[in-house]
Design a protein around this motif. Structure first.
Motif: not given
Length: 172
Positions: A27-30, A74-77
């Motif tokens: 997850d690469y958010r932020g 596989l959920a979210g970015p």
């Protein structure tokens, strides 16, 4: 993206996943662009393909490959790192990057079709590289032969030492 573009992306991902030894989801958010580019560069140096893909396209591409076990994560970015070669190198890069950037979060991994948890990825990252393991193995294989040569060389050396001692005793 139109239908033909999606089909092309799925085909490319399926080809990469079919030839992959390991795949890692994150997850690469932020993260900012500079951080993502730094990560891409480090992974590229390790021979790993890193890309962001839609979860539905990843699910379609993973069918029939070793990465199919990742579908539940596989959920979210989602970003995926696909390793064709040594799976230890990308695990090291990803775990080190996750330590340095708390916003980057590993989700799961797949190694030869087996699902890896985040803890298992970290354990994989602590292993020595393939080259180091091969060098250790070759050293272990070489040790008995070296010891055998040493033992064989000791026999004539001992004989020479005994003969020299006898000669010294007779000379005295």
């Amino acid at each position: 993206m139109n239908k033909s573009g999606k089909e092309q992306v799925v085909a490319e991902l399926a080809q990469k996943l079919a030839s992959a030894k390991a795949s890692f989801l994150a997850d690469y958010r932020g993260l900012n662009v500079e951080q993502v580019n730094k990560l891409r560069g480090e992974l590229r140096g390790a021979g790993v393909d890193y890309q962001v893909a839609k979860n539905t396209l990843l699910k379609l591409a993973a069918k029939g490959t070793g990465a199919e076990c990742l579908n539940d994560h596989l959920a979210g970015p989602t970003a995926i790192a696909i390793a064709v070669g040594d799976p230890v190198a990308p695990a090291k890069v990803l775990t080190e990057f996750a330590k340095a950037n708390p916003k980057f979060e590993l989700k799961a991994g797949a190694l030869d079709g087996k699902l890896l948890s985040v803890d298992e990825i970290k354990a994989l990252a602590e292993l020595p590289s393939r080259e180091v393991l091969l060098a250790k193995m070759l050293g272990s294989l070489n040790a008995p032969a070296s010891n055998f040569v040493g033992v064989l060389a000791a026999i004539p050396r001992s004989l020479v030492q005994v003969l020299a001692a006898i000669q010294d005793k007779k000379a005295a």
